[in-house]
Design a protein around this motif. Structure first.
Motif, PDB file in Angstrom:
ATOM      1  N   THR A  71       1.297  -1.653   0.212  1.00 26.65           N
ATOM      2  CA  THR A  71      -0.029   0.360   0.518  1.00 26.65           C
ATOM      3  C   THR A  71       0.729   0.953  -0.189  1.00 26.65           C
ATOM      4  O   THR A  71       0.764   2.373  -1.385  1.00 26.65           O
ATOM      5  CB  THR A  71      -0.596  -0.299   1.389  1.00 26.65           C
ATOM      6  OG1 THR A  71      -1.905  -1.570   1.070  1.00 26.65           O
ATOM      7  CG2 THR A  71      -1.964   1.116   1.228  1.00 26.65           C
ATOM      8  N   ALA A  72       2.021   1.573   0.878  1.00 25.72           N
ATOM      9  CA  ALA A  72       3.206   2.616   1.269  1.00 25.72           C
ATOM     10  C   ALA A  72       3.502   2.704  -0.157  1.00 25.72           C
ATOM     11  O   ALA A  72       3.673   3.936  -1.191  1.00 25.72           O
ATOM     12  CB  ALA A  72       3.812   1.855   2.294  1.00 25.72           C
ATOM     13  N   ARG A  73       4.334   1.635  -1.235  1.00 28.39           N
ATOM     14  CA  ARG A  73       4.624   1.837  -2.049  1.00 28.39           C
ATOM     15  C   ARG A  73       3.950   2.437  -3.520  1.00 28.39           C
ATOM     16  O   ARG A  73       4.684   3.201  -4.215  1.00 28.39           O
ATOM     17  CB  ARG A  73       5.520   0.211  -2.834  1.00 28.39           C
ATOM     18  CG  ARG A  73       5.860  -0.109  -3.856  1.00 28.39           C
ATOM     19  CD  ARG A  73       6.934  -0.980  -3.369  1.00 28.39           C
ATOM     20  NE  ARG A  73       7.076  -1.591  -4.714  1.00 28.39           N
ATOM     21  CZ  ARG A  73       8.315  -2.510  -5.347  1.00 28.39           C
ATOM     22  NH1 ARG A  73       8.559  -3.652  -4.433  1.00 28.39           N
ATOM     23  NH2 ARG A  73       8.462  -3.097  -6.528  1.00 28.39           N
ATOM     24  N   LEU A  74       2.574   1.046  -3.530  1.00 26.77           N
ATOM     25  CA  LEU A  74       1.982   1.871  -4.935  1.00 26.77           C
ATOM     26  C   LEU A  74       1.100   3.790  -4.692  1.00 26.77           C
ATOM     27  O   LEU A  74       1.945   4.878  -5.428  1.00 26.77           O
ATOM     28  CB  LEU A  74       0.988   1.116  -4.989  1.00 26.77           C
ATOM     29  CG  LEU A  74       0.873  -0.090  -5.633  1.00 26.77           C
ATOM     30  CD1 LEU A  74      -0.532  -0.626  -5.897  1.00 26.77           C
ATOM     31  CD2 LEU A  74       1.770  -0.074  -6.687  1.00 26.77           C
ATOM     32  N   ASN A  75       1.291   4.064  -3.055  1.00 26.70           N
ATOM     33  CA  ASN A  75       1.327   5.574  -3.138  1.00 26.70           C
ATOM     34  C   ASN A  75       1.817   6.192  -3.291  1.00 26.70           C
ATOM     35  O   ASN A  75       1.835   7.078  -3.524  1.00 26.70           O
ATOM     36  CB  ASN A  75      -0.043   4.861  -1.019  1.00 26.70           C
ATOM     37  CG  ASN A  75      -0.892   4.880  -1.262  1.00 26.70           C
ATOM     38  OD1 ASN A  75      -2.059   4.625  -1.962  1.00 26.70           O
ATOM     39  ND2 ASN A  75      -0.829   4.601   0.261  1.00 26.70           N
TER      40      ASN A  75
END
Length: 182
Positions: free
Chosen positions: A68-72
């Motif tokens: 989630t943090a990566r795609l954000n």
């Protein structure tokens, strides 16, 4: 979007469930049934997770938080502030490097990804897992045109480490692009 080594030639999206800043624990990752799976936005959807106990579930939850943090980070072209709480070492530097690459080329990542997690192995303060990523994301130019060849599937291997009772993803390896089930 690159997966694994952070290089521009490896096209895999990145994201993980965000953490609740008040509680410091992973927020719920949307399931495929609860959230539309599309080529807009940059949502991380939870597919099948084979976790046999609480320790394995904690590892899987960290995996989703990381993605989630990566795609954000890739969608916003800015490192998500929650990344440091779920990533370290190579997994952290890969995202920072790819955000810088996206920024330098005036690109951003658009599209959702659905992850399944299997073969979770926890041994002391280390863990590994296998993951299938069904991908609808792609790097795009400012005009909305695709800047890379779309890749629909990624087969991933994750390595995590626990420090002071908190799991962090330390390495993501893309081991294939064959059709897989999330």
């Amino acid at each position: 979007m690159a997966v694994g080594d952070g290089g521009a030639d490896d096209s895999t999206p990145t994201a993980a469930p965000s953490t609740d800043s008040k509680a410091g624990t992973p927020a719920a990752t949307p399931t495929a049934a609860a959230t539309p799976f599309g080529n807009e936005g940059h949502e991380v959807l939870r597919g099948n997770v084979e976790a046999g106990n609480a320790a394995e579930q904690a590892v899987a939850d960290t995996w989703f938080a990381y993605w989630t943090a990566r795609l954000n980070s890739y969608g916003e072209v800015a490192v998500d502030p929650s990344l440091g709480s779920v990533a370290a070492v190579e997994a952290l530097s890969d995202v920072v490097g790819y955000v810088n690459l996206l920024r330098s080329k005036k690109l951003h990542t658009v599209g959702d990804s659905k992850f399944g997690v299997t073969n979770i192995e926890v041994q002391g303060t280390g863990a590994t897992l296998d993951s299938c990523m069904v991908n609808k994301s792609v790097d795009q130019r400012e005009d909305g045109s695709n800047a890379e060849v779309f890749t629909p599937f990624y087969v991933l291997k994750g390595t995590l480490s626990q420090v002071a009772g908190k799991w962090r993803v330390v390495r993501v390896e893309s081991v294939g692009k064959d059709r897989c089930q999330a």
